[in-house]
Design a protein around this motif. Structure first.
Motif, PDB file in Angstrom:
ATOM      1  N   UNK A 113      71.696  61.231  41.614  1.00  0.00           N
ATOM      2  CA  UNK A 113      72.939  61.940  41.898  1.00  0.00           C
ATOM      3  C   UNK A 113      73.746  61.142  42.914  1.00  0.00           C
ATOM      4  N   UNK A 114      75.046  61.372  42.995  1.00  0.00           N
ATOM      5  CA  UNK A 114      75.853  60.641  43.977  1.00  0.00           C
ATOM      6  C   UNK A 114      75.474  60.971  45.416  1.00  0.00           C
ATOM      7  N   UNK A 115      74.952  62.160  45.654  1.00  0.00           N
ATOM      8  CA  UNK A 115      74.550  62.545  47.010  1.00  0.00           C
ATOM      9  C   UNK A 115      73.393  61.659  47.479  1.00  0.00           C
ATOM     10  N   UNK A 116      72.378  61.491  46.623  1.00  0.00           N
ATOM     11  CA  UNK A 116      71.252  60.618  46.962  1.00  0.00           C
ATOM     12  C   UNK A 116      71.706  59.167  47.036  1.00  0.00           C
ATOM     13  N   UNK A 117      72.542  58.767  46.095  1.00  0.00           N
ATOM     14  CA  UNK A 117      73.032  57.385  46.092  1.00  0.00           C
ATOM     15  C   UNK A 117      73.804  57.076  47.371  1.00  0.00           C
ATOM     16  N   UNK A 118      74.589  58.043  47.838  1.00  0.00           N
ATOM     17  CA  UNK A 118      75.360  57.817  49.057  1.00  0.00           C
ATOM     18  C   UNK A 118      74.458  57.688  50.274  1.00  0.00           C
ATOM     19  N   UNK A 119      73.389  58.462  50.330  1.00  0.00           N
ATOM     20  CA  UNK A 119      72.424  58.325  51.427  1.00  0.00           C
ATOM     21  C   UNK A 119      71.862  56.911  51.478  1.00  0.00           C
ATOM     22  N   UNK A 120      71.519  56.402  50.315  1.00  0.00           N
ATOM     23  CA  UNK A 120      70.966  55.053  50.240  1.00  0.00           C
ATOM     24  C   UNK A 120      72.018  54.021  50.635  1.00  0.00           C
ATOM     25  N   UNK A 121      73.220  54.156  50.100  1.00  0.00           N
ATOM     26  CA  UNK A 121      74.289  53.203  50.410  1.00  0.00           C
ATOM     27  C   UNK A 121      74.586  53.184  51.905  1.00  0.00           C
ATOM     28  N   UNK A 122      74.686  54.350  52.501  1.00  0.00           N
ATOM     29  CA  UNK A 122      74.979  54.422  53.934  1.00  0.00           C
ATOM     30  C   UNK A 122      73.896  53.729  54.754  1.00  0.00           C
ATOM     31  N   UNK A 123      72.656  53.918  54.362  1.00  0.00           N
ATOM     32  CA  UNK A 123      71.530  53.360  55.112  1.00  0.00           C
ATOM     33  C   UNK A 123      71.425  51.847  54.962  1.00  0.00           C
ATOM     34  N   UNK A 124      71.982  51.296  53.885  1.00  0.00           N
ATOM     35  CA  UNK A 124      71.811  49.880  53.575  1.00  0.00           C
ATOM     36  C   UNK A 124      73.104  49.081  53.697  1.00  0.00           C
ATOM     37  N   UNK A 125      74.094  49.623  54.449  1.00  0.00           N
ATOM     38  CA  UNK A 125      75.351  48.916  54.683  1.00  0.00           C
ATOM     39  C   UNK A 125      76.091  48.631  53.381  1.00  0.00           C
ATOM     40  N   UNK A 126      76.072  49.611  52.497  1.00  0.00           N
ATOM     41  CA  UNK A 126      76.661  49.434  51.174  1.00  0.00           C
ATOM     42  C   UNK A 126      77.630  50.559  50.856  1.00  0.00           C
ATOM     43  N   UNK A 127      78.290  50.421  49.728  1.00  0.00           N
ATOM     44  CA  UNK A 127      79.097  51.506  49.178  1.00  0.00           C
ATOM     45  C   UNK A 127      78.992  51.450  47.665  1.00  0.00           C
ATOM     46  N   UNK A 128      79.538  52.462  47.000  1.00  0.00           N
ATOM     47  CA  UNK A 128      79.535  52.513  45.541  1.00  0.00           C
ATOM     48  C   UNK A 128      80.852  51.950  45.014  1.00  0.00           C
ATOM     49  N   UNK A 129      80.847  51.326  43.862  1.00  0.00           N
ATOM     50  CA  UNK A 129      82.043  50.615  43.391  1.00  0.00           C
ATOM     51  C   UNK A 129      83.138  51.549  42.906  1.00  0.00           C
ATOM     52  N   UNK A 130      84.326  50.996  42.751  1.00  0.00           N
ATOM     53  CA  UNK A 130      85.446  51.673  42.107  1.00  0.00           C
ATOM     54  C   UNK A 130      85.472  51.306  40.630  1.00  0.00           C
ATOM     55  N   UNK A 131      86.373  51.939  39.902  1.00  0.00           N
ATOM     56  CA  UNK A 131      86.536  51.594  38.480  1.00  0.00           C
ATOM     57  C   UNK A 131      86.901  50.120  38.313  1.00  0.00           C
ATOM     58  N   UNK A 132      87.847  49.636  39.095  1.00  0.00           N
ATOM     59  CA  UNK A 132      88.257  48.234  38.978  1.00  0.00           C
ATOM     60  C   UNK A 132      87.092  47.295  39.261  1.00  0.00           C
ATOM     61  N   UNK A 133      86.298  47.617  40.261  1.00  0.00           N
ATOM     62  CA  UNK A 133      85.173  46.758  40.601  1.00  0.00           C
ATOM     63  C   UNK A 133      84.150  46.722  39.470  1.00  0.00           C
ATOM     64  N   UNK A 134      83.938  47.846  38.797  1.00  0.00           N
ATOM     65  CA  UNK A 134      83.021  47.879  37.653  1.00  0.00           C
ATOM     66  C   UNK A 134      83.526  46.942  36.564  1.00  0.00           C
ATOM     67  N   UNK A 135      84.835  46.948  36.328  1.00  0.00           N
ATOM     68  CA  UNK A 135      85.399  46.021  35.342  1.00  0.00           C
ATOM     69  C   UNK A 135      85.206  44.570  35.764  1.00  0.00           C
TER      70      UNK A 135
END
Length: 273
Positions: A113-135
């Motif tokens: 889920x995005x909630x779990x993914x965000x926890x991981x991203x925050x802890x690892x100095x990361x973020x989730x991509x945008x639509x443009x970045x996926x392209x």
């Protein structure tokens, strides 16, 4: 002379904080010697619902049970033309594959889920991509595989595992930045502007002609996850020209935001904001 150059290089790494030693690697502990494999993880959570399965996945990931090949980020280059006709180049760094549990030879991709993914991203100095970045990631990918849709028990662990095995059969051991195998969980201005609360945005699953199966979509509630969803981690520091910027700075910049975002509004930075 050479030792002095090395000293100053290391000093620059420390002073400027774009950790030359760790900036492009997931800051996780080493994988434990007795860590379970991806298959063992799916055996353990076989009959569990998402809210029971995800705490186990988080525990495994934070313990370092992540394959080595997934820890080193790879560069993706992008550019825009400014109002004055000047080209602005940028580089962002992404995990070469979707978030997984296990070792290099026994891993499994883990939809979250995005909630779990965000926890991981925050802890690892990361973020989730945008639509443009996926392209952009798809264009840069070394391994492009056609999507394989499944239709029954889409949100079950056994189908998650089954889909992973299908991808591995397609991949045939090829290494490098991979794309086309999952819909990405993305950040999007559509989330905060959707009249329905607690949304997840998904996008992608590009076919071999480069067209995505899944347009940008916020129809699911944020606790929904199925086999087709993938979590791609992106290092939060973006190199714009010669300058390092946090991705939130880039998305708020009147010109540079177009490097990362192709939506009308680019003001949604993380789930839970």
């Amino acid at each position: 002379m050479y030792s002095r150059r090395i000293f100053f290089f290391l000093l620059i790494c420390v002073v400027f904080g774009v950790a030359c030693r760790t900036a492009f690697r997931l800051p996780l502990p080493p994988r434990p010697a007795q860590a379970i494999s991806g298959e063992d993880f799916y055996r353990q959570v076989d009959s569990m619902k998402w809210n029971t399965r995800e705490p186990i996945a988080l525990k495994e990931i934070f313990s370092g049970n992540v394959p080595d090949f997934l820890r080193k980020f790879v560069p993706v280059h992008t550019s825009i033309t400014g109002a004055n006709g000047e080209t602005v180049n940028a580089v962002f760094y992404v995990a070469p594959d979707y978030l997984s549990i296990g070792g290099n030879n026994d891993f499994a991709r883990i939809p979250l889920t995005p909630v779990a993914a965000q926890r991981i991203a925050d802890s690892l100095e990361c973020f989730l991509p945008t639509r443009k970045m996926v392209n952009d990631i798809y264009l840069a990918a070394k391994v492009k595989l056609p999507p394989v849709p499944l239709y029954a028990f889409r949100d079950s662990a056994i189908i998650f595992w089954h889909h992973h095995l299908i991808i591995e059969g397609q991949r045939k051991g090829r290494r490098g930045l991979i794309a086309g195998i999952k819909k990405d969980v993305v950040i999007s201005g559509k989330i905060s502007r959707d009249a329905r609360p607690d949304r997840v945005a998904i996008y992608g699953w590009h076919k071999t002609d480069g067209k995505p199966i899944q347009p940008l979509y916020t129809g699911h509630v944020n606790w929904y996850v199925d086999y087709s969803h993938g979590i791609r981690l992106v290092y939060r520091k973006i190199k714009v020209g010669r300058r390092w910027m946090d991705y939130t700075e880039v998305l708020q910049h009147p010109v540079y935001k177009a490097l990362l975002c192709d939506e009308d509004v680019c003001d949604y930075f993380r789930y839970g904001q």
